[in-house]
Design an enzyme around this catalytic site. Sequence first.
Site, PDB file in Angstrom:
ATOM      1  N   GLY A   1       0.789  -1.233   0.000  1.00  0.00           N
ATOM      2  CA  GLY A   1       0.000   0.000   0.000  1.00  0.00           C
ATOM      3  C   GLY A   1       0.819   1.280   0.000  1.00  0.00           C
ATOM      4  O   GLY A   1       0.265   2.370  -0.154  1.00  0.00           O
ATOM      5  N   TYR A   2       2.135   1.182   0.187  1.00  0.00           N
ATOM      6  CA  TYR A   2       2.984   2.381   0.198  1.00  0.00           C
ATOM      7  C   TYR A   2       3.253   2.841  -1.234  1.00  0.00           C
ATOM      8  O   TYR A   2       3.760   2.075  -2.039  1.00  0.00           O
ATOM      9  CB  TYR A   2       4.328   2.093   0.865  1.00  0.00           C
ATOM     10  CG  TYR A   2       4.303   1.681   2.311  1.00  0.00           C
ATOM     11  CD1 TYR A   2       3.164   1.825   3.108  1.00  0.00           C
ATOM     12  CD2 TYR A   2       5.432   1.109   2.902  1.00  0.00           C
ATOM     13  CE1 TYR A   2       3.162   1.422   4.433  1.00  0.00           C
ATOM     14  CE2 TYR A   2       5.433   0.714   4.232  1.00  0.00           C
ATOM     15  CZ  TYR A   2       4.297   0.867   4.984  1.00  0.00           C
ATOM     16  OH  TYR A   2       4.303   0.463   6.300  1.00  0.00           O
ATOM     17  N   SER A   3       2.938   4.054  -1.669  1.00  0.00           N
ATOM     18  CA  SER A   3       2.321   5.085  -0.860  1.00  0.00           C
ATOM     19  C   SER A   3       1.055   5.583  -1.589  1.00  0.00           C
ATOM     20  O   SER A   3       1.059   6.633  -2.217  1.00  0.00           O
ATOM     21  CB  SER A   3       3.306   6.230  -0.645  1.00  0.00           C
ATOM     22  OG  SER A   3       3.890   6.570  -1.907  1.00  0.00           O
TER      23      SER A   3
END
Length: 316
Positions: free
Chosen positions: A52-54
């Site tokens: 999920g980054y970023s």
Amino acid sequence: MTMSTLGSSGIEVFPLNLGGNVFGWTSDEATSHRVLDAFTGAGGNFIDTADGYSAWVPGNSGGESETIIGRWLAARGNRDRVVVATKVSQHPQFRGLAAANVAAAADASLARLGTDYIDLYYAHYDDESTPLEETAGAFDALVKAGKVRAVGVSNYTAGRIREWFEVARRNNFVLPVAVQPHYNLVARKAYEGNIAPVAAEEGLAVLPYYALASGFLTGKYRTTEDLARGPRGGGAKTYLNEDGLAVIKVLTDIAAGHDVEPASVALAWLRSRPQVAAPIASARTVEQLPALLASATLELTADEITALDEVSGRAF
């Protein structure tokens, strides 16, 4: 400097886990690669990221950090010398921990990282809508397929961690070896009162995130005016009070005695805690790295640890 071991996995890591959450956010690709070069050049081998980054950055879609790390690994040809941890459940296209989603998200992470295995794969956040047996089974399948070496959990309650172990043992699934909790000098009670006992019972390696409390424990935020000095000032605001500043005073005094930065002391204190294998800290620039790296060899005295325990234990 002594290496740490990730639980029962046999995987040895540098006692500082470099956070990759800034890659593709506050650090562009070129800067990120310089940070990675400097970290590994100093002996570091452990990198933390997540699928999920970023995604929270305008214009990003998730996976940017993994992509930057993957390009660096390819350019340096050092995959076998680096331990990569990533996570599943928060990528906009791969939310949750249903078995099919875990499998698809892992393949997507492998593609972005440009590798055929992940050293440590976390369930990033609990997904109570999916039976834990299904989730634990999905992680077990990845290990058996050779796509993942070891399993970890992040942001799980103590009860749910125990339940994962019960499910895994009942089904002969691989057991988690690591837990990633929110834990630092100004955030102690939730971890120490709940997660620490199960980590000790199960021999889990503890890899604390927010190890520097959004930069507050670097000592650079001492007034409300200071909060505008960095992108994480908003997070540090929570601790800007009498109790927080008392912690900073003790940190600063101890740091002066060792000729290091307060951040080095804050991370060394974490490293001294039971089960903690490698605190997670990120560096936006190469210039921020020395203070983090110094923590890996800094040995605090018993009196210094007691002083930090006492000042932070009053309110946090």
